[in-house]
Design an enzyme around this catalytic site. Structure first.
Site, PDB file in Angstrom:
ATOM      1  N   ASN A  11     -17.438 -13.746 -31.532  1.00 30.37           N
ATOM      2  CA  ASN A  11     -16.830 -13.134 -30.353  1.00 30.37           C
ATOM      3  C   ASN A  11     -15.405 -13.688 -30.194  1.00 30.37           C
ATOM      4  O   ASN A  11     -15.216 -14.871 -29.948  1.00 30.37           O
ATOM      5  CB  ASN A  11     -17.701 -13.475 -29.129  1.00 30.37           C
ATOM      6  CG  ASN A  11     -17.169 -12.875 -27.853  1.00 30.37           C
ATOM      7  OD1 ASN A  11     -16.016 -13.033 -27.508  1.00 30.37           O
ATOM      8  ND2 ASN A  11     -18.044 -12.198 -27.124  1.00 30.37           N
ATOM      9  N   LYS A  14     -14.576 -15.658 -26.964  1.00 26.77           N
ATOM     10  CA  LYS A  14     -15.128 -17.022 -26.925  1.00 26.77           C
ATOM     11  C   LYS A  14     -14.355 -17.947 -27.856  1.00 26.77           C
ATOM     12  O   LYS A  14     -14.064 -19.092 -27.511  1.00 26.77           O
ATOM     13  CB  LYS A  14     -16.605 -17.012 -27.335  1.00 26.77           C
ATOM     14  CG  LYS A  14     -17.543 -16.459 -26.293  1.00 26.77           C
ATOM     15  CD  LYS A  14     -18.975 -16.606 -26.765  1.00 26.77           C
ATOM     16  CE  LYS A  14     -19.952 -15.930 -25.811  1.00 26.77           C
ATOM     17  NZ  LYS A  14     -21.340 -16.069 -26.282  1.00 26.77           N
ATOM     18  N   ASP A  72     -24.764 -20.425 -25.527  1.00 24.20           N
ATOM     19  CA  ASP A  72     -25.496 -19.232 -25.135  1.00 24.20           C
ATOM     20  C   ASP A  72     -25.147 -19.057 -23.677  1.00 24.20           C
ATOM     21  O   ASP A  72     -25.199 -20.016 -22.893  1.00 24.20           O
ATOM     22  CB  ASP A  72     -27.009 -19.353 -25.348  1.00 24.20           C
ATOM     23  CG  ASP A  72     -27.651 -17.961 -25.349  1.00 24.20           C
ATOM     24  OD1 ASP A  72     -27.110 -17.056 -26.011  1.00 24.20           O
ATOM     25  OD2 ASP A  72     -28.677 -17.779 -24.679  1.00 24.20           O
ATOM     26  N   HIS A 183     -17.880 -20.500 -16.051  1.00 25.80           N
ATOM     27  CA  HIS A 183     -19.068 -21.198 -16.537  1.00 25.80           C
ATOM     28  C   HIS A 183     -18.772 -21.897 -17.856  1.00 25.80           C
ATOM     29  O   HIS A 183     -19.146 -23.054 -18.055  1.00 25.80           O
ATOM     30  CB  HIS A 183     -20.219 -20.196 -16.703  1.00 25.80           C
ATOM     31  CG  HIS A 183     -19.898 -19.002 -17.560  1.00 25.80           C
ATOM     32  ND1 HIS A 183     -18.756 -18.246 -17.397  1.00 25.80           N
ATOM     33  CD2 HIS A 183     -20.552 -18.429 -18.605  1.00 25.80           C
ATOM     34  CE1 HIS A 183     -18.735 -17.269 -18.285  1.00 25.80           C
ATOM     35  NE2 HIS A 183     -19.808 -17.362 -19.042  1.00 25.80           N
TER      36      HIS A 183
END
EC number: 3.6.1.66
Length: 196
Positions: A11, A14, A72, A183
């Protein structure tokens, strides 16, 4: 020479976020696909974000022989009992894209008034070395899920994830603002503290 850390993701969003945090600490962050372009991905069979992160980190570390960082992460809606949770990336089906996932969540939350559409982004990180040393960290970010797309930064559910404290969606925040409150940013800060 900087220690190489394999990022267990393809990704691009990310990878950008991880490099931004890890490289100033002296680590060379590389995507697993740069190391092994045709690698088979492990099946994510965990029931929690932490289980899936550990599963991916262990798998890629064994295959590459290098330290591996896996995350994750996903979105959990209170009104839906925490769904999509670990299924966030494939919520609308195994071959779905971000838009299909977003549309499914919009449809499911449309039965609830806006103030009941509280959501949380959750990220579990696991960094594992070939000698078995392991560092784990978790972070979360609270928001409201809206049904109008706003902003072009970010990926996934970001254009619909409204952050009340910022008065913006995740997709409207700059990378610095996002790293401060997201997060993944919070989990990475904890990871960095553990590495320092």
């Amino acid at each position: 020479m900087a220690e190489k850390i394999v990022l267990a993701t393809h990704n691009a969003g990310k990878i950008r976020e991880f490099k931004c945090i890890l490289e100033p600490l002296g680590y060379e962050a590389v995507s697993v696909h740069d190391v092994l372009p045709s690698i088979t991905e492990p099946e994510e069979t965990g029931t929690t974000f932490a289980e899936n992160a550990l599963l991916k980190a262990s798998y890629y570390m064994k295959v590459t022989g290098l330290p591996c960082l896996a995350d994750d992460s996903g979105i959990a809606a209170d009104a839906l009992g925490g769904r999509p949770g670990v299924y966030s990336a494939r919520y609308a089906g195994p071959d779905c894209d971000d838009e299909a996932n977003n549309e499914k969540l919009i449809a499911e939350l449309s039965a609830f008034p806006p103030e009941k559409r509280t959501v949380h982004y959750i990220c579990s990180l696991v960094l594992i070395w070939p000698d078995g040393r392991t560092v784990q960290a978790e972070g979360s970010c609270d928001g409201l899920f809206q049904d109008v797309y706003v902003g072009h930064n970010g990926f996934g559910y970001d254009p619909l994830f409204y952050v009340p404290e910022k008065g913006k969606t995740m997709a409207e925040l700059s990378m610095d603002e996002k790293n401060e409150i997201s997060h993944r940013g919070k989990a990475l800060k904890k990871l960095v503290e553990a590495l320092s």
